[in-house]
Design an enzyme around this catalytic site. Structure first.
Site, PDB file in Angstrom:
ATOM      1  N   LYS A  34       0.834  -1.203   0.000  1.00 47.72           N
ATOM      2  CA  LYS A  34       0.000   0.000   0.000  1.00 47.72           C
ATOM      3  C   LYS A  34       0.868   1.252   0.000  1.00 47.72           C
ATOM      4  CE  LYS A  34      -3.734  -0.056   2.632  1.00 47.72           C
ATOM      5  NZ  LYS A  34      -4.534  -0.015   3.883  1.00 47.72           N
ATOM      6  N   ARG A  53      -2.947   3.258   8.815  1.00 48.74           N
ATOM      7  CA  ARG A  53      -3.327   1.973   8.188  1.00 48.74           C
ATOM      8  C   ARG A  53      -2.134   1.029   8.083  1.00 48.74           C
ATOM      9  NH1 ARG A  53      -8.005   2.906   4.430  1.00 48.74           N
ATOM     10  NH2 ARG A  53      -8.357   5.149   4.382  1.00 48.74           N
ATOM     11  N   GLY A  71      -8.015  -6.849   5.249  1.00 48.25           N
ATOM     12  CA  GLY A  71      -8.867  -6.925   6.433  1.00 48.25           C
ATOM     13  C   GLY A  71      -8.249  -7.685   7.585  1.00 48.25           C
ATOM     14  N   MET A  88      -5.417  -6.961   9.283  1.00 46.69           N
ATOM     15  CA  MET A  88      -4.772  -6.148  10.318  1.00 46.69           C
ATOM     16  C   MET A  88      -5.607  -4.894  10.595  1.00 46.69           C
ATOM     17  SD  MET A  88      -0.780  -6.635   9.393  1.00 46.69           S
ATOM     18  CE  MET A  88      -1.031  -6.294   7.672  1.00 46.69           C
ATOM     19  N   ARG A 113      -3.777  -1.121  -5.417  1.00 44.02           N
ATOM     20  CA  ARG A 113      -2.944  -2.325  -5.280  1.00 44.02           C
ATOM     21  C   ARG A 113      -3.373  -3.305  -6.366  1.00 44.02           C
ATOM     22  NH1 ARG A 113      -6.010  -4.199   0.297  1.00 44.02           N
ATOM     23  NH2 ARG A 113      -8.025  -4.494  -0.690  1.00 44.02           N
ATOM     24  N   HIS A 155     -14.841  -7.909   2.568  1.00 46.71           N
ATOM     25  CA  HIS A 155     -13.595  -8.645   2.820  1.00 46.71           C
ATOM     26  C   HIS A 155     -13.750 -10.136   2.678  1.00 46.71           C
ATOM     27  CE1 HIS A 155     -12.123  -4.979   5.091  1.00 46.71           C
ATOM     28  NE2 HIS A 155     -11.260  -5.184   4.118  1.00 46.71           N
ATOM     29  N   ARG A 158       4.004 -49.812 -13.208  1.00 45.39           N
ATOM     30  CA  ARG A 158       4.652 -50.331 -12.004  1.00 45.39           C
ATOM     31  C   ARG A 158       4.178 -51.747 -11.712  1.00 45.39           C
ATOM     32  NH1 ARG A 158       3.492 -47.400  -6.365  1.00 45.39           N
ATOM     33  NH2 ARG A 158       1.511 -48.485  -6.627  1.00 45.39           N
ATOM     34  N   SER A 182      12.095 -43.251 -11.248  1.00 46.22           N
ATOM     35  CA  SER A 182      10.939 -42.420 -10.935  1.00 46.22           C
ATOM     36  C   SER A 182      10.879 -42.289  -9.415  1.00 46.22           C
ATOM     37  CB  SER A 182       9.670 -43.070 -11.473  1.00 46.22           C
ATOM     38  OG  SER A 182       8.564 -42.278 -11.123  1.00 46.22           O
ATOM     39  N   ASP A 205       6.393 -42.557  -0.611  1.00 48.95           N
ATOM     40  CA  ASP A 205       7.123 -43.495   0.239  1.00 48.95           C
ATOM     41  C   ASP A 205       8.460 -42.910   0.670  1.00 48.95           C
ATOM     42  OD1 ASP A 205       5.299 -45.416   0.560  1.00 48.95           O
ATOM     43  OD2 ASP A 205       6.133 -46.855  -0.833  1.00 48.95           O
ATOM     44  N   CYS A 232       6.784 -39.425  -9.446  1.00 49.36           N
ATOM     45  CA  CYS A 232       5.405 -39.866  -9.595  1.00 49.36           C
ATOM     46  C   CYS A 232       4.661 -39.884  -8.262  1.00 49.36           C
ATOM     47  CB  CYS A 232       5.337 -41.233 -10.255  1.00 49.36           C
ATOM     48  SG  CYS A 232       6.135 -42.523  -9.300  1.00 49.36           S
ATOM     49  N   TYR A 260      10.772 -35.195 -15.968  1.00 50.06           N
ATOM     50  CA  TYR A 260       9.315 -35.042 -16.000  1.00 50.06           C
ATOM     51  C   TYR A 260       8.726 -35.122 -14.594  1.00 50.06           C
ATOM     52  CZ  TYR A 260       8.862 -40.083 -15.294  1.00 50.06           C
ATOM     53  OH  TYR A 260       8.923 -41.345 -14.787  1.00 50.06           O
TER      54      TYR A 260
END
Lengths: 890, 890
Positions: free
Chosen positions: A24, A94, A103, A105, A343, A461, A623, A774, A779, A841, A861
């Protein structure tokens, strides 16, 4: 060390000083810099807030004299003096942190009023009613933020009660019907009440007022709701808040005054038009608190075309300047427009996507910026929650479409109970129904499927918060009457009690009868365009965790580039297969076992053919069987109870008893660390041979049908290289025989999951026998922490509350610990096999921070559930953006 | 590459060539070098054995012509030729690996006999009976080692049957009553049998005989019993065996011939006197096979003083040369003494200790060598198994004291069944009772508490093996009659059937009626002296894992230098405490819980006072409560059964039902990874506060009584530094308050167990809040491998059998995997706290290879159970010996 500059005048700062001045403050400085009509003021830095906290709630010495110097500048600018008996200045105090926490604070307005300045101000304005109204608001607000405690009656609510009593006494119903004398009497009542509760008079010294307010705002950084908000939003507790002190201007000095809040574009749907609300003769809090339902900003064009033009010009100027949608607070004082703050606007997911894509087309931003502006959560909103097309439903009422998306749940009337029953609590589907919501309701809102309020605007708010978190919300639905005390609400004659189902469509503002089916949306338009951009930008491939042809098809539609994890044992649970699996497990001899496995082979082969076809040439990591076999058998405890009951009754059931004996013999104390994964494959090699056969024969069948299959056979739970070697030898033997016999060529790979710490530590040995790794981070997290996911709730919750852990390591990868193992494994694995394909994975594969981490450490990946695929595409693109300073450094 | 030298004449090699020539070959070479009367011969290298294996069971090309060259040398030396029709040479073909594997591999004697050389030899010796006896033995032996298969009848046993039949036909009872004609007939019968079973004539070509024998010995490296032996002794399978080919000399050519086996000192008790056995007119195998009971070597002095003197001189020369006790095979041929082999003598633990200490006193070796010569297993023998002093018992018979120590168990009559029921099997106490034992019995012997045989001498293979492994053994007990077929044995009129208890005292050769109490010995004499030496040599400190004052006192007597692990929860299990613990767990409120904890406080404080007193100023690492609380409650499954039974009968038991509800609510799927360790301390901080109070108040009380207490409070199961910080803060607060109030000073430390992989990985963070680390390698192994110790048997056994794992990682630290984490933790921990004290308190702390590892990576101490303390002292000293080349590099 140079003296710390704790205070910055608005004209001294700029928008890049968010760290010091908060969002702000930096914006007020920037707006001042670009010549907008901003009331004069200054900002106290966030570091000062931390100093205050570190000093145990003390302002640094000499600080108030620094304040006086800055204040003198403002006084000079405004031609008024704080506390001046002739020409008094009023100021607002403020909060303003680096990241917006709407809202959460505290704020103090009208500071500078006392018994003396009140008189001067009446003289100056000739409006005693406005002045006493301001004074009574100030008394109440300062007490509420600075003095209110559980053991006194100085909260806002306590003052409202006194006002109510007075109104009753005066025989009036609404605030505006109370005249100047009435408000003067109210001020006196407030002062008496304050003295009684506080043990002293309300401070008349304006500098004391100022100091009290500044300290209160600093303290509000650490109030409960702010902490919860930060935890949810992953904002660091160490940032602190800045404090903005600014000359007051008044929207409540009569009908030529007003105040409002507006967005430069529609924050719900993203349309490029100014969007907001205002109220004439009101203070800002009246709009945002949601007590009075405000007017849409478009009405201002008719009511005051000049101001409207001025305002929309400012909106355009601001958006061009920031290249971003702005959320603006403004006040009109006797026909003069002031901008109080701006803002970056919070917005819904669909709005975020539309705005980003539109802005690229408008030439305001480039593709990378567009991608960086969409949070994964926002994208998630685009993927969820519409009422199933074709569903017939009854709309009971309409309110404001405050948060898009459909939601259904049982009506609950207080936030505490919602938190208890809903998400993160007992896990019920809860729909929070409130007269109006307040920031204190945050936890309950987050636990709810949706929110419905009787009062409050689009920018109240709570609506803002709910929308920010993608919680469908219908606000300001004046057709309903909420009776929280009796835990029910009414629409006309219809009564809906706590626990009854109710639904909403936040996109249209509809309140819907009972429970409705809610489904996910299509991916088209701007959404589709953005997704294509992410594919250009990202380096990581995105795969999916899917076990059925349907899931595979969905994931491919969502952009998955293959299967990262196909759990073959899920195929064993189907109704017609489970008895075969059980018979297989109960087999006494290899020959008996083989009979059952041959039956399963036919099922699995068919599954794989369908999956390969759904993939249409994309690779599939499959798997081998992973869970302990007893998971396929009946529950031990149930069996014990059944058999004991039968016995006590003198009956007997040999089948049940045999099953009990078998289940008992297979029972494990810690099944997570027992006979599962590749251990099963070594103890019962027939199962893996069957699975290999199903995969390879399925691939051949798919190929014969014209669809290339690229199976990647994954051995789970390897901890020692010899496990993989042993199994690989047998797999390859089976596979080669089948391939040779078929006369086809099948391009298959064999690799392993890295999910045991020892596998990560010895990845150089393992990689010699694995074409891919992978990371099974579920686990791996379990073993690295020694946390059983099935049991960890009992301590993970207190751990997160006590900040022992920064978050749930099963949600976002623990980079410090688990990450070390992953990095060791990647480095060691590639040291012996430079082209080793490495992915992840675990469920972390769909979590943005984890995806960014996977990108950073060079994985090939990530794989995630079908619905997370678009989010993973976005997160992977964001991780690969050239300028990472654009990302939030919370 | 230079041509590989595959064959070494005895005169070419020396004792340092064990890698190439094996132990026996290197010693034959060495003995030849130092001028002992060794029959000429040569050795084929171990590498040739590996070549043979690698070639799939083929000798390298040209190898047999290399043999012929070496043989020519021997022939020249002996003045005889293999296969010569006039003056034939006979040779032995013996295995000989780097590390002695007595009786595990094959041997062929009398090679070179055929129908032609038999006649020459009769002419030469004039002793047809001896020659035919040699021939029939050779036929049997070559067939047994080279041609015997499961599907033919060419095993030694099959030939014995033919001999028995012949003896019956001839009406004689013992072998020596069969004359030359009878043996000639036997040879013919054997040849007919061989042709029938083998499909060809017995090979008459002596070079073919030689090649067949060499290959058979090579193959015998990989027979089952050799593999089992190597697995047990941790000898690498890749070493291969050498083959020694040596001119035969004969102990069975008449009464001026003989053969024997002797040790330069007593291998059972360690006394410094030649110890051995011999038989006149016999071949070596008659002595070692245990079929005839031989004469003690001392008898030779009277029978042939010249030979006896010559032999004892050789013994002295050998012991001085090798500075080690030797195990010697000798033969007397017509009054001439030949030494056939010597090797380091196997010995019992007490003998090993006595011999090493004596040799230091004799100036033969130094202290370091003495320490290096005692294996931890040998030391272990000194610690176990004597009959409880004062026990009255009945001696039923006496045999040879073949293996010291007392044992008690149920009588079992075959090795297979012993293996099934005994150690490593069902875990029953088994005493193996056999007429005589054979190398095939190895597995059964290892599974038994003790061994009792009717026949066989002190140096019979089985006795030797049993002794080597510290298994109490009484051999050659002619007073018993073993009836294996009917599973019983008799002593006089007394019949002991399978499953009945019997005991032995292997130190005295006693067979004892029924079951007796067996206790551990005192530590005095040479043992005590050796232990003092180890303390001078070792760098590692040795602590103990003990939870009771009794165990602490015992461990201190054994040399423990403090407690490394005191498990406080063990104190909760006592009969009078458990109900309090249960009430504590069932408490609904903190106040209720505190009432129970206050009761427990009194108990625990008293425990600690006693422990501190038993330590008498040594430090004590005390672990806070670790196991999940449900371990203190009744078993869930039992409760389900009880309650279901009651319900089915229409009864009800509210207490049981409440307990069931509580146990159900606390039930965990994987308790090993659930609410335990420091997690408990965070969820229920009252428990830890009580424990801290008990420790600190106990320390104060001990100090007041004049005994300094050095408590080291250990927080278990830390995975994240914040856990330790959180608990440490509370511990210190409690401790400081108590200490302050007492007016005393207490020197306490706070540290943590490292047993979660994540703790090891983030040890730099954790060490900032820990004054010591103790590796809990049991849990660390569980988590690093993902193996639940409670459940891993089902796959660990096949894993070790299939050589997927080199051994049980819960026995010896997995240095490759778990070790990496330990090393990471030590390095990281010391990087932030250089003086961090680091030890290990898992069960690995008492295992020699793990102790050596702990030494190598620089730990400060190991902690083990009281009875392992002496072994740990020895292992720690051995690890710190300057010259480690002395240690076996198996």
């Amino acid at each position: 060390m140079a003296k710390l500059k704790r205070i910055w005048l608005f004209r001294e700062g700029n928008v890049n000083m968010r760290d010091e001045l908060g969002g702000k403050g930096a914006n007020l400085a920037e707006m001042t810099k670009i010549g907008l009509p901003v009331p004069a003021g200054f900002t106290i830095t966030t570091m000062t807030c931390n100093e205050y906290t570190d000093l145990g709630g003390q302002l640094p010495s000499g600080f108030m004299s620094e304040i006086k110097t800055a204040l003198a500048d403002v006084e000079k600018d405004m031609g008024k003096k704080l506390g001046d008996p002739i020409n008094p200045l009023l100021v607002s105090v403020r909060s303003g942190a680096k990241f917006s926490m709407p809202g959460m604070m505290d704020t103090v307005l009208n500071l500078g009023l006392n018994d003396v300045t009140v008189k001067a101000l009446i003289k100056e304005t000739g409006n005693a009613r406005f002045v006493y109204d301001s004074y009574r608001r100030f008394l109440m607000m300062l007490c509420d933020v600075a003095f209110s405690k559980p053991d006194n009656k100085l909260a806002k609510h306590d003052f409202e009660v006194i006002f109510s009593d007075l109104k009753k006494k005066l025989g009036v119903k609404i605030d505006t019907d109370v005249d100047a004398d009435g408000l003067k009497e109210l001020v006196d009542l407030y002062k008496v009440h304050i003295k009684k509760e506080l043990g002293r008079d309300f401070p008349q010294d304006v500098f004391e007022q100022l100091q009290i307010s500044i300290e209160a705002v600093f303290r509000s950084w650490n109030n409960d709701r702010a902490k919860i908000y930060r935890q949810r939003e992953k904002i660091s507790d160490s940032l602190g808040t800045a404090v903005n002190i600014q000359a007051m201007v008044f929207g409540n000095m009569g009908q030529d005054c007003g105040t409002g809040v507006a967005f430069t574009r529609d924050p719900a749907a993203g349309h490029n038009q100014v969007f907001g609300e205002y109220l004439m003769d009101a203070q800002g809090e009246d709009v945002v608190a949601g007590v009075r339902t405000p007017m849409p900003i478009s009405k201002l064009e008719t009511q005051n075309p000049k101001i409207y033009k001025e305002f929309t010009d400012i909106c355009e100027k601001l958006e061009k300047h920031y290249r971003e949608v702005q959320d603006i607070e403004f006040t009109i004082e006797h026909g003069v427009l002031y901008i109080l703050q701006c803002r970056t606007a919070k917005r819904t997911g669909p709005a975020a996507v539309k705005i980003a894509v539109d802005m690229v087309h408008e030439g305001l931003i480039n593709i990378n910026t567009a991608i960086s502006r969409i949070s994964p959560d926002q994208l998630d909103q685009c993927l969820h929650a519409i009422i199933a097309p074709g569903t017939k439903y009854t709309v009971l009422a309409k309110g404001l479409p405050a948060g898009p998306g459909a939601a259904t749940g049982i009506a609950i009337f207080d936030a505490h109970r919602a938190a208890e029953l809903g998400k993160g609590g007992k896990g019920q589907k809860v729909l929070l129904v409130r007269a109006d919501t307040s920031p204190d309701d945050l936890k309950g809102i987050l636990a709810s499927e949706g929110v419905l309020t009787e009062r409050g605007g689009m920018t109240s708010h709570a609506a803002l918060v709910a929308r920010g978190f993608g919680i469908p919300t219908v606000a300001g639905c004046s057709a309903i009457r909420v009776d929280a005390k009796n835990r029910q609400f009414t629409i006309g004659n219809k009564v809906i009690k706590e626990g009854e189902f109710i639904s909403i469509n936040g996109t249209l503002g509809e309140v819907i009868e009972g429970e409705v089916a809610v489904v996910d949306p299509e991916m088209t338009g701007e959404f589709g365009e953005l997704m294509k951009w992410t594919d250009k930008v990202r380096r990581l491939n995105i795969r999916t965790n899917a076990d059925t042809p349907e899931d595979v098809a969905l994931a491919v539609k969502f952009g998955a580039e293959g299967i990262g994890l196909c759990r073959t044992e899920h195929m064993f649970f189907a109704t017609e297969r489970r008895p075969i699996v059980q018979a297989m497990i109960m087999s006494e001899t290899d020959a008996e076992r083989q009979v059952q496995l041959d039956k399963l082979l036919a099922f699995q082969r068919k599954d794989f053919v369908q999956i390969f076809k759904a993939l249409n040439g994309l690779p599939a990591t499959i798997r081998l069987i992973d869970p302990p076999l007893h998971e396929f058998l009946p529950n031990l405890e149930d069996l014990i109870e059944e058999v004991a009951t039968l016995k006590a009754k003198g009956k007997s059931d040999p089948v049940k008893e045999e099953m009990l004996a078998k289940v008992r013999s297979m029972h494990e104390v810690n099944p997570m660390m027992g006979l599962r994964g590749c251990r099963l494959s070594i103890v019962f090699p027939q199962i893996v041979e069957m699975q290999t056969r199903a995969i390879i024969e399925g691939a051949i069948e798919s190929k014969k049908a014209g669809v290339e299959a690229l199976p990647e056979i994954m051995v789970p739970l390897v901890g020692h290289v010899n496990e993989l070697k042993w199994i690989r030898e047998r797999l390859e033997k089976t596979a080669k025989e089948i391939v040779k016999k078929s006369g086809q060529t099948i391009d298959y790979k064999i690799g392993t999951m890295i999910e045991i710490p020892r596998a990560a530590l010895t990845a150089d040995q393992i990689a010699q026998h694995a074409e891919f790794f992978s990371f099974g981070t579920n686990d791996l997290t379990q073993m690295t922490f020694g946390y059983s996911r099935d049991d960890s709730d009992r301590f993970l919750k207190p751990y997160i509350e006590e900040k022992i852990l920064p978050g749930d390591p099963f949600e976002s990868i623990d980079q410090d610990g688990v990450g070390q193992l992953i990095e060791i494994a990647v480095k060691k694995g590639r040291s012996v096999r430079p082209k080793l394909k490495v992915g992840i994975c675990g469920e972390h594969g769909g979590e943005p921070a984890s995806i960014a981490y996977c990108h950073r450490i060079g994985l090939d990946y990530v794989s995630c559930s079908p619905y997370r695929v678009p989010i993973a595409r976005l997160a992977a693109a964001q991780a690969n953006l050239p300028d990472t300073s654009a990302s939030k450094d919370k």
